[in-house]
Motif scaffolding. Sequence first.
Motif, mmCIF file in Angstrom:
data_model
loop_
_atom_site.group_PDB
_atom_site.id
_atom_site.type_symbol
_atom_site.label_atom_id
_atom_site.label_comp_id
_atom_site.label_asym_id
_atom_site.label_seq_id
_atom_site.Cartn_x
_atom_site.Cartn_y
_atom_site.Cartn_z
ATOM 1 N N ILE A 190 20.794 11.254 -11.915
ATOM 2 C CA ILE A 190 20.661 10.441 -13.112
ATOM 3 C C ILE A 190 21.950 10.411 -13.907
ATOM 4 C CG2 ILE A 190 19.778 12.226 -14.681
ATOM 5 C CD1 ILE A 190 17.784 10.128 -15.669
ATOM 6 N N GLY A 191 22.732 11.518 -13.851
ATOM 7 C CA GLY A 191 24.020 11.535 -14.524
ATOM 8 C C GLY A 191 24.982 10.538 -13.908
ATOM 9 N N VAL A 203 17.528 2.438 -18.506
ATOM 10 C CA VAL A 203 16.851 3.727 -18.673
ATOM 11 C C VAL A 203 15.559 3.755 -17.861
ATOM 12 C CG1 VAL A 203 15.547 5.117 -20.330
ATOM 13 C CG2 VAL A 203 17.833 4.313 -20.919
ATOM 14 N N GLN A 204 14.771 2.704 -17.961
ATOM 15 C CA GLN A 204 13.491 2.666 -17.257
ATOM 16 C C GLN A 204 13.690 2.667 -15.742
ATOM 17 O OE1 GLN A 204 11.860 -0.834 -19.202
ATOM 18 N NE2 GLN A 204 10.500 0.434 -20.436
ATOM 19 N N THR A 205 14.714 1.976 -15.269
ATOM 20 C CA THR A 205 15.000 1.956 -13.835
ATOM 21 C C THR A 205 15.342 3.354 -13.336
ATOM 22 O OG1 THR A 205 15.773 -0.339 -13.888
ATOM 23 C CG2 THR A 205 16.512 1.019 -12.041
ATOM 24 N N GLN A 206 16.161 4.068 -14.085
ATOM 25 C CA GLN A 206 16.554 5.418 -13.682
ATOM 26 C C GLN A 206 15.369 6.367 -13.698
ATOM 27 O OE1 GLN A 206 19.913 6.715 -15.966
ATOM 28 N NE2 GLN A 206 21.043 4.830 -15.597
ATOM 29 N N LEU A 207 14.549 6.276 -14.743
ATOM 30 C CA LEU A 207 13.404 7.170 -14.832
ATOM 31 C C LEU A 207 12.373 6.868 -13.748
ATOM 32 C CD1 LEU A 207 12.874 7.465 -18.695
ATOM 33 C CD2 LEU A 207 14.016 9.073 -17.154
ATOM 34 N N LYS A 208 12.203 5.603 -13.396
ATOM 35 C CA LYS A 208 11.242 5.245 -12.350
ATOM 36 C C LYS A 208 11.671 5.755 -10.979
ATOM 37 C CE LYS A 208 9.067 1.184 -14.437
ATOM 38 N NZ LYS A 208 8.873 -0.284 -14.381
ATOM 39 N N SER A 209 12.965 6.052 -10.822
ATOM 40 C CA SER A 209 13.415 6.636 -9.561
ATOM 41 C C SER A 209 12.930 8.075 -9.427
ATOM 42 C CB SER A 209 14.943 6.590 -9.470
ATOM 43 O OG SER A 209 15.544 7.482 -10.390
ATOM 44 N N SER A 259 9.853 9.098 -11.263
ATOM 45 C CA SER A 259 8.395 9.043 -11.374
ATOM 46 C C SER A 259 7.980 7.635 -11.786
ATOM 47 C CB SER A 259 7.892 10.048 -12.411
ATOM 48 O OG SER A 259 6.510 9.877 -12.643
ATOM 49 N N ASP A 260 6.874 7.167 -11.245
ATOM 50 C CA ASP A 260 6.367 5.846 -11.611
ATOM 51 C C ASP A 260 5.708 5.844 -12.981
ATOM 52 O OD1 ASP A 260 7.188 4.625 -9.262
ATOM 53 O OD2 ASP A 260 5.323 5.134 -8.200
ATOM 54 N N THR A 261 5.413 7.023 -13.506
ATOM 55 C CA THR A 261 4.705 7.127 -14.781
ATOM 56 C C THR A 261 5.676 7.464 -15.897
ATOM 57 O OG1 THR A 261 2.719 7.908 -13.633
ATOM 58 C CG2 THR A 261 2.829 8.249 -16.018
ATOM 59 N N ILE A 262 5.993 6.469 -16.720
ATOM 60 C CA ILE A 262 6.852 6.664 -17.878
ATOM 61 C C ILE A 262 5.977 6.689 -19.118
ATOM 62 C CG2 ILE A 262 8.744 5.723 -19.255
ATOM 63 C CD1 ILE A 262 9.827 4.407 -16.764
ATOM 64 N N VAL A 263 6.131 7.723 -19.940
ATOM 65 C CA VAL A 263 5.299 7.872 -21.128
ATOM 66 C C VAL A 263 6.173 7.981 -22.375
ATOM 67 C CG1 VAL A 263 3.479 9.004 -19.811
ATOM 68 C CG2 VAL A 263 5.228 10.397 -20.942
ATOM 69 N N ASP A 264 5.525 7.823 -23.522
ATOM 70 C CA ASP A 264 6.184 8.053 -24.809
ATOM 71 C C ASP A 264 6.313 9.565 -25.001
ATOM 72 O OD1 ASP A 264 6.621 8.523 -27.623
ATOM 73 O OD2 ASP A 264 5.941 6.481 -28.004
ATOM 74 N N GLU A 285 9.891 8.984 -21.180
ATOM 75 C CA GLU A 285 9.846 10.315 -20.571
ATOM 76 C C GLU A 285 9.098 10.298 -19.246
ATOM 77 O OE1 GLU A 285 9.434 14.026 -23.055
ATOM 78 O OE2 GLU A 285 7.406 13.907 -22.209
ATOM 79 N N VAL A 286 9.602 11.100 -18.310
ATOM 80 C CA VAL A 286 8.903 11.298 -17.042
ATOM 81 C C VAL A 286 8.882 12.792 -16.740
ATOM 82 C CG1 VAL A 286 9.543 9.046 -16.088
ATOM 83 C CG2 VAL A 286 11.003 11.045 -15.648
#
Length: 208
Positions: free
Chosen positions: A8-9, A137-143, A145-150, A162-163
Motif C-alpha cells: 500500500i505504501g 484510497v478505496q482501490t488500494q483498500l479493496k486490494s 479486503s472487499d469490505t470497507i467500513v467507516d 477502513e479495512v
Amino acid sequence: MTSWTRYIGCAAFAAFLLTGCGTTADENADQPQENSVNEENEGNSSHGDNGNNGNNNKVRLMEQNLQYISNGKAIEKTAFLKRSDNQPFSLYVLQQFKLSAEEPGKDIVFLTEDDSIYMRIELLTADVNWDEVKKNVQTQLKSLSDTIVDPALDVENGMGFEVKSGDDVITSILLKDEKAPVRLTMFTKKDKDYRDAFLQMAKTLMKG
C-alpha cells in the motif's frame, strides 16, 4: 513491516509522488525541541492548535497534553512539538511515538516499541481533487479486503475508510482543510488500537 504495508505504501507513492530515497531517522524524535516555535505560515490553518487557528505568526509551546481512546480506555499523555525535515509541517507527537521521514513527500509517526504500528502523513496540494483521492484510497483498500467500513473516529471536515485483514487494521483518513489538506494512512492491530492517538496527533498538524 508486513508485505501488505509495503504494497500500500508503494501504491500510494506511485499515485501521488515522485520516486525518491528511503527512510531517514529523526535523530531528535525523543528529545523536546526549543521552548517555543514561531510558525510563519502565511495564514495557513492547523487541524488543532490550542485555539490559535487563523493567526499568521503562531507561537507553539514545546509540549502539550493530548487525550485519546485506545482499546476503549481514555488516556492522556504528554506530546512534544516536532517539525518534519521532509515536508513543511509541525505537529505534537506523543512521547511513546517518533516522527521520521519515510520517502520524499511522506512522513511516518510510529510506535517506538513496535514500528509496525504507524501512521503515514502526506500533505496534499491546495487544488487536490478529492474525488480522485477517494477513488484511489478505496482501490488500494479493496486490494486488501472487499469490505470497507467507516472507522467510527471523530473526523471533522473529512472522511475515513477502513479495512481489516486478519489482526491488521488499515485506516485511511482524508482531512479536508482547505489550507493544509492531508492524507493519513494508519496501520494498527485489533489488540493495539492507536487510531485515535494518531488522529489526535494529526489534528495538531500545522503547515508552514
